[in-house]
Design a protein around this motif. Structure first.
Motif, mmCIF file in Angstrom:
data_model
loop_
_atom_site.group_PDB
_atom_site.id
_atom_site.type_symbol
_atom_site.label_atom_id
_atom_site.label_comp_id
_atom_site.label_asym_id
_atom_site.label_seq_id
_atom_site.Cartn_x
_atom_site.Cartn_y
_atom_site.Cartn_z
ATOM 1 N N HIS A 92 23.243 -28.696 21.245
ATOM 2 C CA HIS A 92 22.510 -29.439 22.070
ATOM 3 C C HIS A 92 21.353 -30.438 21.532
ATOM 4 O O HIS A 92 21.022 -30.091 20.350
ATOM 5 N N THR A 93 20.810 -31.132 22.428
ATOM 6 C CA THR A 93 19.822 -31.917 22.009
ATOM 7 C C THR A 93 18.402 -30.837 21.823
ATOM 8 O O THR A 93 18.429 -29.977 22.582
ATOM 9 N N LYS A 94 17.363 -31.304 21.168
ATOM 10 C CA LYS A 94 16.173 -30.718 20.949
ATOM 11 C C LYS A 94 16.474 -29.347 20.431
ATOM 12 O O LYS A 94 15.734 -28.454 20.866
ATOM 13 N N CYS A 95 17.419 -29.366 19.622
ATOM 14 C CA CYS A 95 17.925 -27.914 18.880
ATOM 15 C C CYS A 95 16.635 -27.514 17.970
ATOM 16 O O CYS A 95 16.617 -28.346 16.793
ATOM 17 N N ALA A 96 16.138 -26.461 18.007
ATOM 18 C CA ALA A 96 14.926 -26.114 16.788
ATOM 19 C C ALA A 96 15.722 -26.047 15.457
ATOM 20 O O ALA A 96 15.216 -26.366 14.428
ATOM 21 N N MET A 97 17.029 -25.741 15.457
ATOM 22 C CA MET A 97 17.717 -25.591 14.265
ATOM 23 C C MET A 97 17.939 -26.915 13.446
ATOM 24 O O MET A 97 18.122 -27.112 12.453
ATOM 25 N N ALA A 98 17.716 -28.038 14.223
ATOM 26 C CA ALA A 98 17.811 -29.386 13.615
ATOM 27 C C ALA A 98 16.431 -30.160 13.654
ATOM 28 O O ALA A 98 16.506 -31.324 13.398
ATOM 29 N N SER A 99 15.539 -29.576 13.835
ATOM 30 C CA SER A 99 14.175 -29.989 14.172
ATOM 31 C C SER A 99 13.435 -30.306 12.795
ATOM 32 O O SER A 99 12.311 -30.625 12.754
ATOM 33 N N MET A 100 13.784 -29.315 11.777
ATOM 34 C CA MET A 100 12.949 -29.381 10.311
ATOM 35 C C MET A 100 13.730 -28.814 9.433
ATOM 36 O O MET A 100 14.652 -28.015 9.662
ATOM 37 N N PRO A 101 13.498 -29.299 8.038
ATOM 38 C CA PRO A 101 14.442 -29.022 7.049
ATOM 39 C C PRO A 101 13.758 -27.416 6.394
ATOM 40 O O PRO A 101 12.857 -26.887 7.019
ATOM 41 N N LEU A 102 14.855 -26.984 5.888
ATOM 42 C CA LEU A 102 14.773 -25.455 5.247
ATOM 43 C C LEU A 102 13.285 -25.196 4.648
ATOM 44 O O LEU A 102 12.713 -24.221 5.173
ATOM 45 N N ALA A 103 13.012 -26.009 3.793
ATOM 46 C CA ALA A 103 11.879 -25.648 3.099
ATOM 47 C C ALA A 103 10.390 -25.571 3.953
ATOM 48 O O ALA A 103 9.688 -24.709 3.794
ATOM 49 N N ASP A 104 10.686 -26.460 5.060
ATOM 50 C CA ASP A 104 9.457 -26.333 6.056
ATOM 51 C C ASP A 104 9.422 -25.148 6.795
ATOM 52 O O ASP A 104 8.502 -24.497 7.102
ATOM 53 N N VAL A 105 10.679 -24.668 7.156
ATOM 54 C CA VAL A 105 10.929 -23.391 8.054
ATOM 55 C C VAL A 105 10.244 -22.224 6.913
ATOM 56 O O VAL A 105 9.696 -21.300 7.552
ATOM 57 N N GLN A 106 10.762 -22.078 5.962
ATOM 58 C CA GLN A 106 10.406 -21.236 4.749
ATOM 59 C C GLN A 106 8.635 -21.354 4.772
ATOM 60 O O GLN A 106 8.225 -20.262 4.843
ATOM 61 N N LYS A 107 8.348 -22.296 4.930
ATOM 62 C CA LYS A 107 6.836 -22.505 4.451
ATOM 63 C C LYS A 107 5.896 -21.950 5.698
ATOM 64 O O LYS A 107 5.002 -21.309 5.591
ATOM 65 N N ASN A 108 6.405 -22.398 6.925
ATOM 66 C CA ASN A 108 5.914 -21.995 8.209
ATOM 67 C C ASN A 108 6.084 -20.753 8.471
ATOM 68 O O ASN A 108 4.976 -20.007 8.962
ATOM 69 N N LEU A 109 7.040 -19.925 8.278
ATOM 70 C CA LEU A 109 6.974 -18.518 8.448
ATOM 71 C C LEU A 109 6.296 -17.648 7.501
ATOM 72 O O LEU A 109 5.454 -16.999 7.903
#
Ligand SMILES: [Zn+2]
Length: 167
Positions: A92-109
């Motif tokens: 679907h549109t606006k999916c969180a899984m397509a909203s940022m690269p893996l490195a950013d997810v890891q950093k954010n978490l």
């Protein structure tokens, strides 16, 4: 065990559901011979989107509505044993899984929790359109899937409710 207000609410609603339940005897195979792979997103309600009823469709969900080896096995199984002749892969549109690269997810978490997420590798989607096309192609080319199965790709628009089919 103490139950939260939410769980009490769910239990109460379920009792109402059960008291009016009329799904006895509905077969375990999908009446429409249809399987939908979609995202776990709370805005995506496959039965409502397509006007489907109890017993009509198998639904497989994960983060992103994307193919992976585990899901591919489930779908191969369903194509043979659960009579699923049509498979729709529908992110679907606006999916969180397509909203940022893996490195950013890891950093954010890591920032959020002070834990080490460097080995945590959820399947982030780089390009939603090409990922969907690759997933459709991969499933179409799976030699174990039921012969003649129709695999379609579509993107659900969370702002309009419209399903846009890819060609
Ligand atoms: Zn999503």
């Amino acid at each position: 065990m103490s139950k939260s207000e939410l769980i009490e609410h769910l239990i109460s609603n379920n009792q109402n559901f059960s008291s009016e339940f009329s799904g006895q005897g509905v077969a375990g195979v999908a009446a429409k011979k249809l399987l939908i792979l979609t995202c776990m997103d709370s805005r995506v309600i496959p039965h409502e989107i397509f006007g489907l009823e109890l017993g009509d469709v198998k639904v497989v969900r994960n983060a992103g509505g994307q193919l992976n080896p585990e899901v591919e096995n489930d779908i191969v199984l369903a194509s043979h044993l659960l009579n699923c002749h049509t498979i729709i892969i529908m992110p679907h549109t606006k999916c969180a899984m397509a909203s940022m690269p893996l490195a950013d997810v890891q950093k954010n978490l890591a920032n959020l929790t002070s834990k080490d997420f460097s080995n945590f590798t959820p399947r982030m989607i780089e390009d939603a359109d090409s990922k969907l096309r690759a997933d459709v192609e991969s499933l179409q080319n799976n030699t174990l899937i039921r012969d003649g199965v129709n695999v379609l790709g579509a993107i659900y628009d969370v702002d309009t409710g419209l399903v846009n089919w890819i060609s």
